[in-house]
Design an enzyme around this catalytic site. Structure first.
Site, PDB file in Angstrom:
ATOM      1  N   HIS A   1       1.443   5.414  -1.838  1.00  0.00           N
ATOM      2  CA  HIS A   1       1.011   6.520  -2.707  1.00  0.00           C
ATOM      3  C   HIS A   1       2.255   7.113  -3.354  1.00  0.00           C
ATOM      4  O   HIS A   1       3.091   7.705  -2.658  1.00  0.00           O
ATOM      5  CB  HIS A   1       0.292   7.598  -1.885  1.00  0.00           C
TER       6      HIS A   1
ATOM      7  N   ASN B   1      -5.378   7.131  -6.131  1.00  0.00           N
ATOM      8  CA  ASN B   1      -6.109   8.380  -5.814  1.00  0.00           C
ATOM      9  C   ASN B   1      -5.379   9.615  -6.348  1.00  0.00           C
ATOM     10  O   ASN B   1      -5.043  10.535  -5.608  1.00  0.00           O
ATOM     11  CB  ASN B   1      -6.390   8.504  -4.303  1.00  0.00           C
TER      12      ASN B   1
ATOM     13  N   LEU C   1      -5.024   9.299   7.798  1.00  0.00           N
ATOM     14  CA  LEU C   1      -6.355   8.694   7.875  1.00  0.00           C
ATOM     15  C   LEU C   1      -6.267   7.224   7.506  1.00  0.00           C
ATOM     16  O   LEU C   1      -5.568   6.896   6.544  1.00  0.00           O
ATOM     17  CB  LEU C   1      -7.321   9.420   6.930  1.00  0.00           C
TER      18      LEU C   1
ATOM     19  N   HIS D   1       0.866  -1.206   0.000  1.00  0.00           N
ATOM     20  CA  HIS D   1       0.000   0.000   0.000  1.00  0.00           C
ATOM     21  C   HIS D   1       0.890   1.239   0.000  1.00  0.00           C
ATOM     22  O   HIS D   1       1.457   1.596   1.034  1.00  0.00           O
ATOM     23  CB  HIS D   1      -0.897   0.008   1.243  1.00  0.00           C
TER      24      HIS D   1
ATOM     25  N   ALA E   1      -3.870  14.852   5.254  1.00  0.00           N
ATOM     26  CA  ALA E   1      -3.630  13.575   5.939  1.00  0.00           C
ATOM     27  C   ALA E   1      -2.604  12.765   5.171  1.00  0.00           C
ATOM     28  O   ALA E   1      -2.736  12.594   3.956  1.00  0.00           O
ATOM     29  CB  ALA E   1      -4.933  12.798   6.035  1.00  0.00           C
TER      30      ALA E   1
ATOM     31  N   ARG F   1       1.973   9.206  -6.062  1.00  0.00           N
ATOM     32  CA  ARG F   1       1.558  10.454  -6.741  1.00  0.00           C
ATOM     33  C   ARG F   1       1.974  10.421  -8.212  1.00  0.00           C
ATOM     34  O   ARG F   1       2.158   9.350  -8.783  1.00  0.00           O
ATOM     35  CB  ARG F   1       2.135  11.701  -6.024  1.00  0.00           C
TER      36      ARG F   1
ATOM     37  N   ASP G   1       1.408   2.802   3.500  1.00  0.00           N
ATOM     38  CA  ASP G   1       0.559   3.986   3.272  1.00  0.00           C
ATOM     39  C   ASP G   1       1.418   5.253   3.222  1.00  0.00           C
ATOM     40  O   ASP G   1       0.947   6.339   3.574  1.00  0.00           O
ATOM     41  CB  ASP G   1      -0.536   4.120   4.335  1.00  0.00           C
TER      42      ASP G   1
ATOM     43  N   HIS H   1     -10.608   1.148   1.867  1.00  0.00           N
ATOM     44  CA  HIS H   1     -10.413   2.180   2.894  1.00  0.00           C
ATOM     45  C   HIS H   1     -11.642   2.084   3.787  1.00  0.00           C
ATOM     46  O   HIS H   1     -12.723   2.532   3.425  1.00  0.00           O
ATOM     47  CB  HIS H   1     -10.283   3.580   2.274  1.00  0.00           C
TER      48      HIS H   1
ATOM     49  N   LYS I   1      -9.517  -0.410  -5.660  1.00  0.00           N
ATOM     50  CA  LYS I   1      -9.552   0.231  -4.339  1.00  0.00           C
ATOM     51  C   LYS I   1     -10.897   0.914  -4.134  1.00  0.00           C
ATOM     52  O   LYS I   1     -11.348   1.700  -4.969  1.00  0.00           O
ATOM     53  CB  LYS I   1      -8.420   1.265  -4.265  1.00  0.00           C
TER      54      LYS I   1
ATOM     55  N   HIS J   1       2.954  14.722   1.323  1.00  0.00           N
ATOM     56  CA  HIS J   1       2.329  16.047   1.163  1.00  0.00           C
ATOM     57  C   HIS J   1       3.398  17.071   1.499  1.00  0.00           C
ATOM     58  O   HIS J   1       4.115  16.912   2.495  1.00  0.00           O
ATOM     59  CB  HIS J   1       1.166  16.236   2.150  1.00  0.00           C
TER      60      HIS J   1
ATOM     61  N   HIS K   1      -4.657  -0.362   5.983  1.00  0.00           N
ATOM     62  CA  HIS K   1      -4.216   0.468   7.116  1.00  0.00           C
ATOM     63  C   HIS K   1      -5.161   0.402   8.313  1.00  0.00           C
ATOM     64  O   HIS K   1      -5.748   1.395   8.712  1.00  0.00           O
ATOM     65  CB  HIS K   1      -3.970   1.924   6.697  1.00  0.00           C
TER      66      HIS K   1
END
Ligand code: DOR
Ligand code: ZN
Length: 348
Positions: free
Chosen positions: A15, A41, A218, A13, A262, A17, A246, A135, A98, A250, A173
């Protein structure tokens, strides 16, 4: 013990980007992990096979030369996802889909508003042997944020798992003892990922002595009894629980804001964080199963044949990293000392 040799782990899992950010996130993840389940996402989200293939190609371009890294792609479910989308995605090599309840987290506005409506899609996923990654939080504004995972299990996950007994489901998560109990009690094809932050921290680490935006993710950190339940799950050596960082970058100014984003960016220290956690819990012998075996087994993929080496050596997670666009980002656990370090020169 001063060194640990492990089967190379995978991150189930993450991200990564898009755009410039891939120059940062892909080397950071490929530093240690051989494969990663890449979250969809983006804005706009990765909702079909073609978008997934294009995204995968952009990720592949960012892999440092000489590194072997396989991004495993996921589809973002919406209320417009069709059974044909699933079949096409499966045929083009997409690994999983997802489920983000609409509004649950970062870039989830396009997520699913009516879960019932997606039941034909879940049926198709079960037929196609495509995993459902969840999620697990309700989004009703009157439900307390600390209860959202628990309520999601009762209202949505339990019915999904009962209705589709052949659908492989990963509760992503997890953060609560209810999630640990649910996953433990469900069939063998229901598993869960656990992040370093949810094992290492509880809500005091978010709120005591001032708000700590870099610990905000989150599902939000819960009270220590829930943290302990997650720790017990990994200590048990159950094959249902496996590594998913996860890691979710950011920029610093977007975290340190009056409405902070988050996500914890843990890629540069991920395996070291888990090693520290397992060491502190006295279960270093359980690390390899969690990090390198159970996820691959769950997904029905071969275990990696390569190895990594961790050495017992103190190092400090950097206070800040500069992103390719020149903006700073504060990594998870910034400025704190870890006792285990990945030996980057080792190849085995
Ligand atoms: O903390 C989180 N950050 N949780 C998620 O579910 C999404 C992620 C992100 O994309 O930033
Ligand atoms: Zn995530």
């Amino acid at each position: 013990m001063t060194e640990l040799i492990l089967t190379q782990p995978d991150d189930w899992h993450v991200h990564l980007r898009d755009g410039d950010m891939l120059q940062e996130t892909v080397p950071a993840t490929a530093r240690c992990f051989h494969r990663a389940i890449v979250m969809p996402n983006l804005v706009p989200p990765v909702t079909n096979a073609q978008l997934a293939a294009e995204y995968q190609a952009r990720i592949q371009e960012a892999i440092p030369s000489g590194k072997s890294f396989t991004p495993l792609m996921t589809l973002y479910l919406t209320n417009r996802t069709t059974t044909e989308d699933i079949v096409t995605a499966k045929n083009s090599g997409v690994t999983a889909a997802k489920l983000y309840p609409a509004g649950a987290t970062t870039n989830s506005d396009a997520g699913v508003a009516s879960l019932q409506q997606l039941y034909p899609v879940f049926e198709s996923m079960a037929e196609q042997n495509m995993l459902l990654l969840v999620h697990g939080e309700v989004t009703d504004c009157h439900i307390d944020i600390f209860d959202r995972e628990h309520k999601f299990i009762e209202q949505h996950l339990q019915p999904i798992v009962e209705t589709f007994p052949t659908l492989k489901v990963v509760m992503e998560h997890i953060t609560t003892k209810e999630a640990v109990q649910f996953v433990s009690g469900a069939s063998d094809i229901v598993g869960a990922t656990i992040t370093p932050q949810h094992l290492m921290l509880n809500r005091n680490d978010l709120l005591v002595g001032g708000i700590r935006p870099h610990n905000y993710c989150l599902p939000v950190l819960k009270r220590n009894t829930h943290q302990e339940a997650l720790q017990e799950a990994v200590c048990s050596g159950s094959r249902k629980f496996f590594l998913g960082t996860d890691s979710a970058p950011h920029e610093k100014h977007k975290k340190e804001s009056d409405c902070g984003c988050a996500g914890c960016y843990s890629a540069w220290s991920a395996i070291e964080l888990y090693a520290q956690i397992f060491d502190d819990l006295g279960v270093l012998d359980k690390l390899e199963g969690f990090a390198s075996h159970f996820g691959a087994d769950f997904y029905g993929l071969p275990r990696n044949t390569t190895k990594i080496r961790l050495i017992q050596e103190e190092w400090t997670v950097p206070e800040s990293i500069t992103l390719p666009n020149g903006e700073p980002i504060v990594p998870f656990h910034a400025g704190q000392v870890l006792q285990w370090k990945l030996d980057q020169a080792f190849s085995g």
